[in-house]
Design an enzyme around this catalytic site. Structure first.
Site, mmCIF file in Angstrom:
data_model
loop_
_atom_site.group_PDB
_atom_site.id
_atom_site.type_symbol
_atom_site.label_atom_id
_atom_site.label_comp_id
_atom_site.label_asym_id
_atom_site.label_seq_id
_atom_site.Cartn_x
_atom_site.Cartn_y
_atom_site.Cartn_z
ATOM 1 N N HIS A 266 -0.928 6.847 5.270
ATOM 2 C CA HIS A 266 0.394 6.531 5.788
ATOM 3 C C HIS A 266 1.273 7.753 5.525
ATOM 4 C CE1 HIS A 266 -0.943 2.362 5.918
ATOM 5 N NE2 HIS A 266 -1.279 2.471 4.643
ATOM 6 N N ASN B 75 1.895 -3.872 7.936
ATOM 7 C CA ASN B 75 2.864 -4.304 6.937
ATOM 8 C C ASN B 75 3.634 -3.120 6.363
ATOM 9 O OD1 ASN B 75 2.535 -7.146 6.888
ATOM 10 N ND2 ASN B 75 0.667 -6.941 5.685
ATOM 11 N N ALA C 17 0.794 -1.225 0.000
ATOM 12 C CA ALA C 17 0.000 0.000 0.000
ATOM 13 C C ALA C 17 0.827 1.276 0.000
ATOM 14 C CB ALA C 17 -0.928 0.002 1.212
#
Length: 260
Positions: free
Chosen positions: A211, A181, A112
């Site tokens: 993020h 992750n 991602a």
């Protein structure tokens, strides 16, 4: 390149059907390995042994536990392995088994996030002094089995953002295996689990998963912000992840002219 998919959920199902339908030039689906009681419609199903025997590449989309249990036997048999659940590699012993024993090769999927190549280059050039990643997700997707009921209820009824944890990437990855992750990917890119500080924020109003990565070092200062739509099939993961996997498979199947 013959490809088998380990796991057929929100990520693996998308990947398997795209490879089956010829959307990845140079790749051919031999089957999926899955743990569900009902086989996925329209996809050939294999056991692990048959997948290892028939595939040139096995794509792991089944989670950290499955990777730890099955990954070493895959690479030991000489089959290449593309890992999505990179958080499992916080276990140094597992990483060594997958990376160093072979003869199968270990490949990692960026999933991602992006910017890992720049962070790796900066770390190699002169080192990084600080690296941070803050992951914000919808509050209810961050409920964990280890939480007691009051903590879980706090997330269900939250009306404002709550920082759930701030710690070295290794600890955050262990606490939030389905959501961290990205922190593991950053730590692996810079080559230092202890340097990377990771935070997980639960936001009841978060429309997107975000993020924010910041890093400082002799090569420069870096800031990346990634905002992904959650997967409709599993809001705990980002919808872009299976397409990152497909891009990685495409690079391995026909690498000419692709970014390494």
């Amino acid at each position: 390149m013959k490809v088998a998919i380990l796991g057929c959920g929100a990520i693996g199902g998308v990947v398997a059907r795209a490879v089956r339908d010829g959307e990845v030039p140079g790749a051919e689906l031999v089957g999926v390995v899955h743990a569900e009681r009902t086989d996925p419609p329209g996809l050939p199903v294999l056991d692990v042994e048959a997948a290892i025997e028939q595939a040139d590449l096995i794509v792991e989309c089944a989670g950290q536990r499955a990777l730890a249990e099955l990954g070493p036997s895959i690479v030991a048999a000489g089959t290449d392995l593309l890992v999505v659940s990179v958080g499992a590699l916080a276990d140094d012993a597992l990483l060594a088994k997958l990376r160093d024993t072979g003869p199968g090769r270990l490949h990692l999927c960026s999933g991602a996030i992006g910017g890992l190549d720049v962070l790796a280059a900066a770390a190699r050039m002169g080192g990084l002094s600080e690296v941070r990643i803050v992951t914000t997700k919808k509050a209810t997707t961050l409920i964990q089995k280890w939480m007691d009921e009051p903590a879980a209820q706090r997330l269900r009824t939250a009306v404002e953002p709550v920082e759930l944890m701030r710690a070295p990437a290794r600890a955050v990855t262990a606490a939030f295996p389905a959501s961290a992750n990205v922190a593991a990917s950053v730590a692996l890119a810079v080559g230092d689990w202890d340097l990377v500080e990771a935070a997980v924020v639960a936001d009841p109003e978060a429309p997107l998963t975000s993020h924010v990565i910041t890093a400082e070092g002799s090569a420069g200062d870096y800031r990346f912000e990634i905002r992904n739509h959650p997967s409709p099939a599993n809001p705990a993961t980002s919808g872009v992840v299976p397409h990152a996997v497909l891009a990685a498979v495409g690079r391995l199947a026909a690498p000419t002219g692709a970014f390494a």
